[in-house]
Design an enzyme around this catalytic site. Structure first.
Site, mmCIF file in Angstrom:
data_model
loop_
_atom_site.group_PDB
_atom_site.id
_atom_site.type_symbol
_atom_site.label_atom_id
_atom_site.label_comp_id
_atom_site.label_asym_id
_atom_site.label_seq_id
_atom_site.Cartn_x
_atom_site.Cartn_y
_atom_site.Cartn_z
ATOM 1 C CB SER A 246 -1.717 -0.145 0.346
ATOM 2 O OG SER A 246 -1.967 0.810 -0.668
ATOM 3 C CE1 TYR B 24 -5.368 2.171 3.404
ATOM 4 C CE2 TYR B 24 -4.002 3.007 1.614
ATOM 5 C CZ TYR B 24 -4.798 2.015 2.146
ATOM 6 O OH TYR B 24 -5.027 0.869 1.434
#
Length: 319
Positions: free
Chosen positions: A191, A206
């Site tokens: 990400s 995350y």
């Protein structure tokens, strides 16, 4: 001669500044030309050379589903891994309706549940298959921005189990198959929250999990590149999926199909990449900003997301 005489007559500090400026311009020009080649001219690799089968985790929606269709279009057979058997059947039927020659196997695996059982089923499904590509796409994020102390135990466990443990164990299971043939490509979905921006507040677990995926992938790239296996971490920014809760694609927000198409052109190249060029441009701009400037902007944005999420939660509880 006149030019040489002119430079000799200048003070040393001016010559140093001129040299540094020239080096900076040359470096920028080289980077720009390299980027233009990579994003617009460099051909993608023939993915079938890795093997005739590809495994995709999380293929029933979003990027994973787009990957499945793109790989089928390129003539690869598919092993689709997800937790919902009905959705697996739906996506399998849709792919075969469009690409009738594609062979498809499905494996039911709940990444938030019995990972070891799911890994065993994957090993059984790929026994004897020429598995060339693994795309670790299954992942989970926050429902909306939260302070770390607000993350409940179930969500905390899922963030680590799905993003870290699931990716790690599936990779290890499939890697053994690839090593036998000394060919393969592994794509782990990271990400931009972990790799392109300095910090990602209110999504700390995350971002931390995806940082693990990034470093894990880069280490495997070094370990296995001499064994014929290309390991890569892809770091997208915004894609219009259910997980991001972005409904419409735009210049800076990729559609799942647009992202997957760009992503497959990068397989087998850099160990870490941002395949969708507007995302790479956005990452470059962010890296050029003072960290405090971007941090201030990002905090405000995340707090707005948090406020909307909390209002939605409270209204659904009332109902």
């Amino acid at each position: 001669m006149e030019i040489c005489t002119y430079f000799k007559s200048q003070p040393t500090w001016l010559l140093v500044l001129f040299s540094l400026g020239s080096i900076s311009i040359l470096r920028f020009t080289f980077t720009l030309l390299t980027s233009l080649y990579i994003y617009f001219l460099r051909p993608g690799k023939n993915l079938r050379r890795y093997g005739s089968w590809a495994i995709i985790t999380g293929p029933t929606d979003g990027i994973g589903k787009a990957f499945a269709f793109q790989l089928a279009q390129k003539g690869l057979n598919l092993v689709l891994v997800a937790r919902n058997p009905d959705k697996l059947k739906d996506v399998s039927d849709s792919i075969q309706a469009k690409y009738s020659n594609t062979q498809i196997k499905t494996v039911v695996m709940d990444f938030s549940g019995d990972i070891d059982g799911g890994v065993r089923r994957i090993k059984e499904a790929i026994e004897g298959l020429e598995v060339g590509i693994l795309i670790n796409n299954a992942g989970v994020s926050y429902p909306y921005a939260k302070y770390f102390h607000e993350v409940d135990e179930e969500m905390l466990g899922n963030l680590i189990k799905i993003n870290v443990e699931g990716t790690t164990k599936v990779t290890q299971a499939v890697l053994v198959n690839m090593l036998k043939r000394k060919r393969g490509a592994i794509v782990n979905m990271g990400s931009g929250a972990a790799a392109l921006i300095p910090s990602y507040p209110f999504y700390s677990v995350y971002a931390g999990a995806k940082t693990y995926v990034d470093q894990f992938s880069r280490c495997l790239h070094v370990e296995y590149k001499k064994s014929g296996i290309d390991v890569q971490c892809q770091v997208p920014l915004y894609v219009a999926t259910k997980m991001t809760k972005i409904r419409r694609a735009s210049f800076l927000v990729a559609s799942p199909e647009g992202y997957a198409k760009a992503a497959l052109r990068f397989v087998g190249y850099e160990p870490r990449c941002t395949p969708y060029w507007p995302h790479a441009l956005m990452g470059y701009v962010v890296s050029a900003l003072p960290e405090s400037v971007f941090e201030s902007f990002n905090i405000k944005r995340c707090l707005q997301i948090r406020k909307k999420g909390m209002l939605k939660d409270s209204s659904s509880k009332k109902e």
